[in-house]
Scaffold this motif. Structure first.
Motif, PDB file in Angstrom:
ATOM      1  N   THR A 242       0.833  -1.205   0.000  1.00 40.47           N
ATOM      2  CA  THR A 242       0.000   0.000   0.000  1.00 40.47           C
ATOM      3  C   THR A 242       0.864   1.250   0.000  1.00 40.47           C
ATOM      4  OG1 THR A 242      -1.841  -1.105   1.129  1.00 40.47           O
ATOM      5  CG2 THR A 242      -1.745   1.295   1.285  1.00 40.47           C
ATOM      6  N   LEU A 246       0.918   4.288  -2.753  1.00 37.64           N
ATOM      7  CA  LEU A 246       0.857   5.704  -2.383  1.00 37.64           C
ATOM      8  C   LEU A 246       2.031   6.475  -2.986  1.00 37.64           C
ATOM      9  CD1 LEU A 246      -0.370   8.028  -0.812  1.00 37.64           C
ATOM     10  CD2 LEU A 246       0.811   7.214   1.234  1.00 37.64           C
ATOM     11  N   GLN A 277      -6.965   4.078  -0.506  1.00 38.00           N
ATOM     12  CA  GLN A 277      -6.197   4.732   0.549  1.00 38.00           C
ATOM     13  C   GLN A 277      -5.355   5.870  -0.008  1.00 38.00           C
ATOM     14  OE1 GLN A 277      -5.073   0.612   2.167  1.00 38.00           O
ATOM     15  NE2 GLN A 277      -4.798   1.896   3.959  1.00 38.00           N
ATOM     16  N   ALA A 278      -4.857   5.702  -1.224  1.00 35.73           N
ATOM     17  CA  ALA A 278      -4.109   6.783  -1.869  1.00 35.73           C
ATOM     18  C   ALA A 278      -5.024   7.971  -2.155  1.00 35.73           C
ATOM     19  CB  ALA A 278      -3.469   6.274  -3.159  1.00 35.73           C
ATOM     20  N   ASP A 280      -7.728   8.716  -0.442  1.00 34.05           N
ATOM     21  CA  ASP A 280      -7.997   9.322   0.863  1.00 34.05           C
ATOM     22  C   ASP A 280      -6.881  10.295   1.258  1.00 34.05           C
ATOM     23  OD1 ASP A 280     -10.391   7.974   1.289  1.00 34.05           O
ATOM     24  OD2 ASP A 280      -9.393   6.262   2.231  1.00 34.05           O
ATOM     25  N   TYR A 281      -5.652   9.934   0.913  1.00 27.19           N
ATOM     26  CA  TYR A 281      -4.499  10.751   1.299  1.00 27.19           C
ATOM     27  C   TYR A 281      -4.361  11.984   0.397  1.00 27.19           C
ATOM     28  CZ  TYR A 281       0.317  11.980   2.461  1.00 27.19           C
ATOM     29  OH  TYR A 281       1.434  12.653   2.853  1.00 27.19           O
ATOM     30  N   LEU A 282      -4.452  11.793  -0.905  1.00 26.14           N
ATOM     31  CA  LEU A 282      -4.203  12.894  -1.832  1.00 26.14           C
ATOM     32  C   LEU A 282      -5.282  13.970  -1.799  1.00 26.14           C
ATOM     33  CD1 LEU A 282      -1.943  11.009  -2.850  1.00 26.14           C
ATOM     34  CD2 LEU A 282      -2.501  11.774  -5.170  1.00 26.14           C
ATOM     35  N   ARG A 284      -6.419  15.320   0.610  1.00 21.16           N
ATOM     36  CA  ARG A 284      -6.111  16.229   1.712  1.00 21.16           C
ATOM     37  C   ARG A 284      -5.075  17.285   1.328  1.00 21.16           C
ATOM     38  NH1 ARG A 284      -4.316  12.059   6.136  1.00 21.16           N
ATOM     39  NH2 ARG A 284      -3.893  13.988   7.301  1.00 21.16           N
ATOM     40  N   ARG A 285      -4.532  17.204   0.110  1.00 23.66           N
ATOM     41  CA  ARG A 285      -3.523  18.172  -0.324  1.00 23.66           C
ATOM     42  C   ARG A 285      -4.127  19.573  -0.386  1.00 23.66           C
ATOM     43  NH1 ARG A 285      -1.048  20.767  -4.672  1.00 23.66           N
ATOM     44  NH2 ARG A 285       1.201  20.406  -4.900  1.00 23.66           N
TER      45      ARG A 285
END
Length: 377
Positions: A242, A246, A277-278, A280-282, A284-285
């Motif tokens: 994972t 990412l 999950q990627a 979900d993370y990106l 937030r940029r």
């Protein structure tokens, strides 16, 4: 002495009475739904039932299926949970392992001739391969879901609530208001309530998207749930694969206005949740409100995830308008809900392409161009 305003007092009293009547009506409706489900189970007492989980099992579908089995088992119905795609997300595997959730992976060798009915939780899809192995005329027992009502299925019991953030919240109400309920200190009850609480937390993005029913359900479940178990499940480690996905998403990102796109190449089916999950993370940029991440899974299909914080982007209609439908099945390639969505597009004849670099270039360009075109790019 100033005269008292009796008309204002009467208005206040009338509003309070109206509120009390409304609360009593809602309370009665909740009890009614729990009663109707239990009565439906009693009609199938002594029979065997399957609960189907659509797609890769997630916390909400797992917990809802477990609650369905719990209620049915207490009313004389043998209920088993069947899933068709692997439990791929690390957090979901932690949920199943930590709480000891009993589920059966589907296989073509399964003998389902003794099962007379089946139930759907957290979905309104009714196209499972297991149906072909069940007796002719097997009944659709129930449909309980929180997604948009498709209005296509008829079952002995139906409860579709678009005002709920999770199907687990609906099942928590059945346990709270029905005759089949949970007791303090009982191991199975603690595990079930923990699963339901986690299901609500997961599907409402840590309660950021929770509705009134979700808060009520979580409050009820907190009495029985194990907080230590919840922490173990929620803090499951991110796998190395994972992390690689990412890293690829960050390296290949392309930003257009407040959208971010990224292709992560070829992904194993067991790692497909890394795409979500990627996303979900990106998302937030800084300066980004919508992320779309995609990859080719098991050389068979394009899998993508959309996450958005935009107040104007509806993932469901957006993905359906951009990607269209499968001409053979008539089903949309994508769909979603308030802040997230996903899509799957079979590679078809291109799955046999031996030049993986060329295949990825074709897929990447095609997917990005479709989304950019819809944005006027």
């Amino acid at each position: 002495m100033p005269e008292s305003n009796t008309s204002d007092l009467s208005v206040i009293t009338s509003e309070e009475e109206t509120k009390k009547h409304k609360e009593r009506d809602i309370h009665s409706l909740r009890k009614k739904k729990a009663y109707e489900l239990e009565e439906a189970f009693r009609k199938f007492a002594g029979q065997k039932m399957l609960v189907f989980i659509k797609g890769h099992p997630d916390p909400d579908s797992i917990a809802s299926a477990w609650a369905h089995r719990f209620i049915g088992s207490n009313l004389g119905v043998e209920v088993n949970i069947v899933y068709f795609d692997p439990v791929s997300h690390a957090e979901n595997r932690a949920l199943v392992k930590t709480l000891g959730v009993a589920m059966i992976p589907y296989s073509d060798e399964m003998d389902l001739s003794d099962y007379t009915c089946y139930a759907l939780v957290d979905t309104q899809a009714n196209d499972f391969p297991a149906l072909e192995k069940m007796p002719e005329g097997a009944a659709l027992f129930s449909v309980v879901d929180h997604h948009r009502n498709m209005g296509k299925l008829k079952a002995y019991f139906t409860d579709i609530r678009e005002n709920a953030g999770a199907t687990s919240s609906i099942y928590a109400e059945y346990l709270k208001y029905g005759s089949v309920s949970m007791t303090m200190g009982n191991t199975e009850d603690v595990e079930l309530s923990t699963a339901l609480h986690h299901g609500i937390r997961s599907d409402t993005d840590n309660f950021l998207l929770a509705r009134e029913i979700d808060w009520r359900a979580a409050t009820y479940l907190c009495t029985y749930a194990d907080n230590d178990m919840l922490r173990v499940i929620a803090s499951s480690p991110i796998t190395a694969n994972t992390m690689d996905i990412l890293q690829k998403a960050l390296a290949s990102k392309e930003i257009r206005d407040n959208y971010i796109f990224s292709g992560v190449g070829f992904v194993r089916d067991s790692d497909r949740d890394g795409i979500a999950q990627a996303a979900d993370y990106l998302v937030r940029r800084e300066g980004i409100d919508t992320a779309i991440i995609f990859g080719i899974v098991d050389d068979k299909y394009i899998h993508g995830s959309l996450r958005t914080q935009s107040t104007t982007v509806d993932p469901d209609s957006f993905l359906k308008s951009v990607l269209g439908v499968d001409k053979e099945t008539g089903k949309p390639y994508g769909g979603g809900r308030l802040d997230k969505g996903g899509f799957q597009i079979p590679l078809g004849m291109f799955s046999g392409c031996s030049d993986r670099e060329l295949l990825w270039e074709l897929v990447s360009r095609t997917i990005k161009s479709k989304f950019l075109k819809s944005l006027g790019g």
